[in-house]
Design an enzyme around this catalytic site. Structure first.
Site, PDB file in Angstrom:
ATOM      1  N   CYS A  26       0.958  -1.241  -0.021  1.00 60.36           N
ATOM      2  CA  CYS A  26      -0.077   0.019   0.115  1.00 60.36           C
ATOM      3  C   CYS A  26       0.883   1.275   0.142  1.00 60.36           C
ATOM      4  CB  CYS A  26      -0.762  -0.130   1.310  1.00 60.36           C
ATOM      5  SG  CYS A  26      -1.720   1.511   1.529  1.00 60.36           S
ATOM      6  N   CYS A  39       0.363   3.562   2.990  1.00 64.90           N
ATOM      7  CA  CYS A  39       0.784   2.905   4.173  1.00 64.90           C
ATOM      8  C   CYS A  39       2.424   3.257   4.266  1.00 64.90           C
ATOM      9  CB  CYS A  39       0.905   1.519   4.093  1.00 64.90           C
ATOM     10  SG  CYS A  39      -0.751   0.948   4.293  1.00 64.90           S
TER      11      CYS A  39
END
Length: 354
Positions: free
Chosen positions: A65, A68
């Site tokens: 991600c 993230c």
């Protein structure tokens, strides 16, 4: 029949197993320290971490991600600051893509998702994610229930440190016991303080002319209200609860969550674009109406800003806008006649009960 040797081996084996388990527990405990680093949690130590620390923010992430990856250094930067507080706050992360049982348990359906655990109880974190702002936001949860302020400079420092994420209540000439119960009740949603000593300049700055009084500030909206009593639980509670929200709430993904437990009727105005001059003039009128009708929640949303949400109320670029509705916060709503509302807001709206 068991041999004497077998009988002797059993307690020795049990003792060895106990020693191994004990070492394992100590090892796990030693790994879970508020040492300023972001803890890496998994299914073997997650529950232990949640029970070991009074305050812990957990980042449920996925390695692939992009968001993230951008959040990770911010958490690394904030972790030592939060760990150094008088009441430490620990930061941790879980690879939710790998440890799916944990992700399922906490209803993780997107990455990154942040959960804040206070004394083992989780709440969704919807605050900022930049390191310095994240620290400022989380400090709210470990602050005293009611801060005691003894000078004008202490008041200014308190307001500055509080930031703009939560409403701020300052009691002038009040005893802290008057607001202590409500401060505990709404600790997750607001700052509370009492000023024991202050000057006439503070009275001018916070726009009150007698004491005791309770001032409610919304720094991000540059709004404030003053309550002069009576300082009884019912009246005081109503004032605090009503002022947890600004006079007029601009609806977005974050503010919508604030209306989740709202019991008052919601008067929602749907406009084409929140940034247009015509819309800004209408919002000023809504503030005036809200100021005179605190038993209602006034809000607005622009079709341009949140088209999918506006569409739920059959409002789009082709609709006749602005459109005003009374909404129950769920799926039920009724449209209002704007011209009628302008003449008598309270009576017209009170007639509707979706």
């Amino acid at each position: 029949m068991a041999s004497p040797i077998s009988d002797m081996r059993l307690p020795i084996i049990l003792l060895l197993l106990f020693s191994i388990l004990k070492v394992g527990v100590r090892s796990t405990a030693s790994e879970l320290k508020a040492d300023g680093k972001v803890l890496e949690l998994d299914e073997s130590n997650f529950d232990s971490a949640i029970s070991s620390f009074d305050y812990i923010l957990v980042d449920f992430y996925a390695p692939w991600c992009g968001h993230c990856k951008r959040l990770s250094p911010q958490l690394d930067e904030a972790a030592p600051v939060l760990a150094g507080l008088e009441e430490p706050i620990v930061l941790a992360k879980v690879n939710a893509d790998k440890f799916t049982r944990l992700a399922s348990k906490y209803d993780i359906d997107g990455y990154p998702t942040l959960k804040f655990f206070m004394h083992g109880v989780s709440m969704e974190y919807s605050g900022p994610r930049k390191a310095d702002l994240l620290v400022q936001y989380l400090k709210k949860f470990v602050a005293p229930d009611v801060s005691i302020l003894s000078s004008d400079s202490a008041i200014n420092d308190f307001v500055e440190a509080a930031g703009t994420f939560f409403p701020i209540y300052i009691g002038f000439g009040l005893n802290e016991t008057v607001v202590s119960n409500l401060a505990v009740k709404y600790k997750k949603r607001a700052w509370f303080s009492v000023a024991k000593d202050f000057s006439d300049d503070a009275m001018v700055l916070y726009d009150f002319d007698k004491v005791p009084s309770l001032v409610a500030l919304h720094p991000s909206y540059k709004q404030q209200s003053v309550f002069y009593g009576p300082f009884e639980d019912t009246f005081l509670g109503d004032f605090i609860k009503q002022n947890l929200l600004p006079l007029v709430v601009p609806l977005n993904h974050d503010t919508l969550k604030l209306l989740k437990d709202e019991e008052r009727k919601i008067v929602l105005t749907i406009i084409a674009d929140e940034n247009e001059d015509q819309s800004q003039n209408l919002i000023k009128l809504l503030r005036a109406a809200a100021s005179a009708n605190r038993d209602l929640v006034f809000s607005y949303v622009g079709v341009k800003q949140w088209e999918d949400f506006a569409d739920k109320f059959e409002a789009n670029e082709k609709s006749k806008l602005p459109k005003m509705i009374v909404w129950n916060g769920d799926v039920e709503y009724l449209s209002l006649n704007l011209s009628s509302v302008q003449h008598d807001t309270t009576n017209v709206i009170s007639a509707y009960d979706p």
